[in-house]
Design an enzyme around this catalytic site. Structure first.
Site, short mmCIF file in Angstrom:
data_model
loop_
_atom_site.label_atom_id
_atom_site.label_comp_id
_atom_site.label_asym_id
_atom_site.label_seq_id
_atom_site.Cartn_x
_atom_site.Cartn_y
_atom_site.Cartn_z
N LYS A 116 0.83 -1.20 0.00
CA LYS A 116 0.00 0.00 0.00
C LYS A 116 0.86 1.26 0.00
O LYS A 116 0.52 2.26 -0.62
CB LYS A 116 -0.94 -0.01 1.21
CG LYS A 116 -2.10 -1.00 1.10
CD LYS A 116 -3.06 -0.81 2.27
CE LYS A 116 -4.29 -1.68 2.10
NZ LYS A 116 -3.98 -3.11 2.22
N GLU A 200 -3.21 6.74 7.92
CA GLU A 200 -4.03 7.66 7.14
C GLU A 200 -4.94 8.45 8.06
O GLU A 200 -5.36 7.94 9.11
CB GLU A 200 -4.93 6.89 6.14
CG GLU A 200 -4.21 6.30 4.96
CD GLU A 200 -5.16 5.60 4.00
OE1 GLU A 200 -6.36 5.47 4.34
OE2 GLU A 200 -4.71 5.18 2.92
N HIS A 235 -14.26 -3.15 9.10
CA HIS A 235 -13.57 -2.67 7.90
C HIS A 235 -13.63 -3.68 6.76
O HIS A 235 -12.82 -3.65 5.84
CB HIS A 235 -12.11 -2.31 8.20
CG HIS A 235 -11.96 -1.37 9.35
ND1 HIS A 235 -12.37 -0.06 9.29
CD2 HIS A 235 -11.47 -1.55 10.61
CE1 HIS A 235 -12.13 0.52 10.45
NE2 HIS A 235 -11.59 -0.37 11.26
N ARG A 292 -6.75 -8.49 -8.47
CA ARG A 292 -7.42 -9.79 -8.55
C ARG A 292 -8.90 -9.54 -8.80
O ARG A 292 -9.36 -8.40 -8.83
CB ARG A 292 -7.24 -10.55 -7.24
CG ARG A 292 -7.69 -9.73 -6.02
CD ARG A 292 -7.66 -10.52 -4.75
NE ARG A 292 -7.77 -9.70 -3.57
CZ ARG A 292 -8.89 -9.17 -3.09
NH1 ARG A 292 -10.02 -9.35 -3.73
NH2 ARG A 292 -8.87 -8.45 -1.98
#
Length: 661
Positions: A116, A200, A235, A292
């Site tokens: 990420k 974040e 999440h 994917r």
């Protein structure tokens, strides 16, 4: 096109891939672990090969063994599904090295998006907007703490190497950072073999909107429009829909262009999803790219009329994209609900056990079910506890919502906890129907989503009492009866027949009096009368008339409980426990037990520590998630029976406490 493919996955996605392969005339090979020997995906393929033990690390994550099997059976290509090896760049390279096609993107693209942090750096360079955060290589605690202070709280810790909610923690205050960071790193290492994280800024009420993209080796790249995946717990997505409500053509075009730019920047090929956070003002921020096929791909299939697995197979075999951007059309609306074995009222804790009864909704007319289980199958501790994906398509969102709600009411599963009734409450909330959704939807409507329907509960109690009546007509055995003494219908000479039934539901006790009333029964529950009569239509299903209403429902009875399903809600009523059981329950507070099998990953207390209700005693990892076992009383830690890394079985005593109050 390929002659034979090996499907390096399990469950519903393996069944799903095999279905398209069969339609295209491609032979399919299933792989299975020791735990999956009798699984549905093994039956769905043309042949099946054993690859190892029950643990994913010994089977579905064992790339070397999967490649060995692929070579032995003569497979041209490997479809990785999602999860497991689907985003493993080393495995993709190993496939190429032995001349087997990996049905996915190039290893270089997987690597570019697999981290990420690296992905966000690439997107920042490409001018794609990012949520403010820290994506750096320095991972020491001082750097993390400093960057967290710069970003501000609340913030989000995310595993750099993966997704699906694993290794993700919301940190509300600075004092919680260290513990949350340690937990996120443990979970990330367990799920992805990598404990690096990024930070974040936590957006309190964004929407999660993603673009489905496809690229071929001839330089073409398109998107198949967007999906809204905002309804999430832990999440992780549970409701997805296409198109995203409120996204107009202009915004769709901007997001689609950004997604295609992202794919082209890394030389992408195959199916991928570019995920964005969408703010109320129409601004959007890049989150990540999943290299994917996504779990929620059926909503795109049903809204566009395209088979995305077929697209994957054609592109991987060297063909060009089946359609150009201007040729792709979307019609109507599709909504998907993920059915999980879990207990929503217990913080969505995964549930393991055997499916004692299963009746799926009617398919057709825009309703689709992708599943990998049958009645009698076990949901184990080694893999994700998803049972099925239920998808509804209609001419518009209102029609799709109505079909999905009806299908959820028809879905009946007994034997273990599921989230079916929770999903039904979500999709029938006025706010959901009005498309007033964001990633905080579940938290915002917590009370309503977990409220008890008292009227429905009372009817369920009567139906449970009916199921327990020994005199209820056993229709399956009617022909074998030869004596009136076989009926056991509470008849007594010159006396009224009465029976008292006590049922427990949660922390409530219900005392029910039942009397024979002619050819029926009269049930008294909390001063209300219910007259019922009926019969068993088979060994697990009844047809009962209650106060003039005929109800057909399943019931599963064991020594300690009766479970039934009614209009999308599953009920489990327990019978009164003995005095020894009461004592055992009290003892559980002093000797906390494992709620499921798993591995001990953290022990935040030591012998001699004092604890209060809610304090974490031990942390267990099971089904790819961490579960904290907390104290229920004020106590001192007397003994710790397991160490970090130990395996525990459901019911094992973990810690002994000495109660101090």
């Amino acid at each position: 096109m390929f002659n034979k493919i090996l499907i390096a996955n399990r469950g519903e996605i393996a069944v799903r891939v095999a279905r398209t392969a069969r339609r295209l005339g491609i032979a399919s090979v299933a792989v299975y672990s020791s735990a999956d020997r009798d699984a549905l995906h093994v039956e769905a393929c043309d042949e099946a090969r054993h690859i190892g033990g029950a643990a994913a690390s010994a089977s579905y994550l064992n790339g070397a063994r999967i490649l060995e099997v692929a070579q032995q059976c003569g497979a041209d290509a490997i479809h990785p599904g999602y999860g497991f090896l689907s985003e493993n760049a080393a495995f993709a390279r190993d496939c190429a090295d032995v001349g087997i096609v990996f049905i996915g993107p190039p290893a270089s693209a997987i690597e570019a998006m697999g981290s990420k942090s690296r992905a966000k750096a690439l997107m920042q360079k490409a001018g794609v907007p990012l949520v403010p955060g820290y994506h750096g290589d320095a991972q020491d605690e001082d750097t993390i703490a400093s960057e967290a202070g710069r970003i501000g709280f609340p913030l989000l810790i995310k595993a750099s190497a993966g997704g699906g909610g694993k290794g993700m923690r919301v940190v509300e205050k600075a004092k919680d950072l260290a513990a949350s960071l340690a937990s996120a790193r443990r979970e990330s290492m367990a799920a992805f073999g990598d404990d690096r994280v990024l930070l974040e800024r936590y957006l309190s009420a964004p929407r999660h909107v993603e673009m489905q993209i496809f690229a071929d080796e001839h330089g073409h790249c398109v998107h198949l429009f967007e999906r809204d995946c905002s309804i999430q717990r832990r999440h992780q997505k549970v409701i997805e829909e296409a198109p995203a409500p409120g996204v107009d053509d202009a915004l769709r075009a901007r997001m689609g262009e950004a997604a295609i730019d992202c794919a082209q920047a890394i030389g992408y090929r195959g199916a991928g999803t570019v995920e964005f956070l969408l703010d109320a003002d129409g601004s959007f921020f890049f989150m990540e790219m999943n290299t994917r096929l996504q779990v929620e791909h059926p909503v795109s299939e049903m809204s566009t009329g395209q088979d995305l697995v077929e697209w994957q197979l054609r592109i991987a075999s060297g063909e060009a994209l089946p359609l150009g951007q201007d040729e792709i059309r979307a019609q109507g609306h599709a909504i998907e609900a993920r059915v999980y074995a879990e207990a929503p009222r217990q913080d969505f804790m995964p549930a393991a056990g055997r499916i004692a009864y299963l009746r799926a909704p009617d398919c057709g007319d825009g309703v689709r079910i992708d599943t990998g289980v049958r009645s009698g199958d076990a949901i184990g501790i080694h893999y994700d506890p998803m049972i099925a994906k239920l998808v509804a398509h209609g001419a518009d969102r209102e029609a799709a919502q109505a079909k999905l709600a009806r299908a959820l009411r028809q879905y009946q599963i007994l034997g273990l906890h599921t989230n079916i009734s929770f999903l039904l409450r979500v999709v029938t909330r006025p706010e959901f129907i009005a498309a007033s959704i964001d990633t905080g939807f579940i938290a915002s409507h917590q009370d309503a989503l977990f409220a008890t329907d008292t009227a429905a509960l009372r009817v369920a109690l009567v139906l449970a009492a009916a199921a327990l009546q020994p005199g209820l007509d056993q229709r399956a055995n009617v022909e074998s009866r030869r004596s009136p003494w076989d009926s056991c219908n509470h008849w007594r000479m010159n006396l009224p027949s009465a029976q008292h039934v006590t049922l427990l539901h949660g922390d409530r006790q219900f005392d029910i009096e039942i009397r024979r009333d002619g050819n029926a029964w009269l049930c008294l529950l909390e001063d209300e009368e219910y007259r019922f009569n009926g019969s068993w239509t088979d060994v697990q299903r009844l047809r009962v008339e209650v106060n003039g209403r005929i109800i057909d429902y399943p019931a599963v009875i064991d020594r300690n409980s009766v479970a039934l399903s009614l209009q999308g809600e599953a009920y489990r009523f327990t019978l009164p426990i003995s005095a020894s059981d009461v004592a055992a329950e009290a003892a559980d507070a002093e000797h906390p037990r494992a709620p499921m099998s798993g591995a001990v990953v953290a022990l935040p207390v030591a012998v001699g520590d004092t604890v209060a209700p809610g304090d974490t005693l031990i942390v267990i990892e099971a089904m790819k998630m961490e579960h904290a076992i907390v104290a229920r009383v004020d106590a001192r830690v007397d003994e710790i029976l397991f160490a970090v890394g130990d395996q525990v079985d459901e019911g094992d005593t973990l810690v002994t406490l000495e109660v101090t109050t």
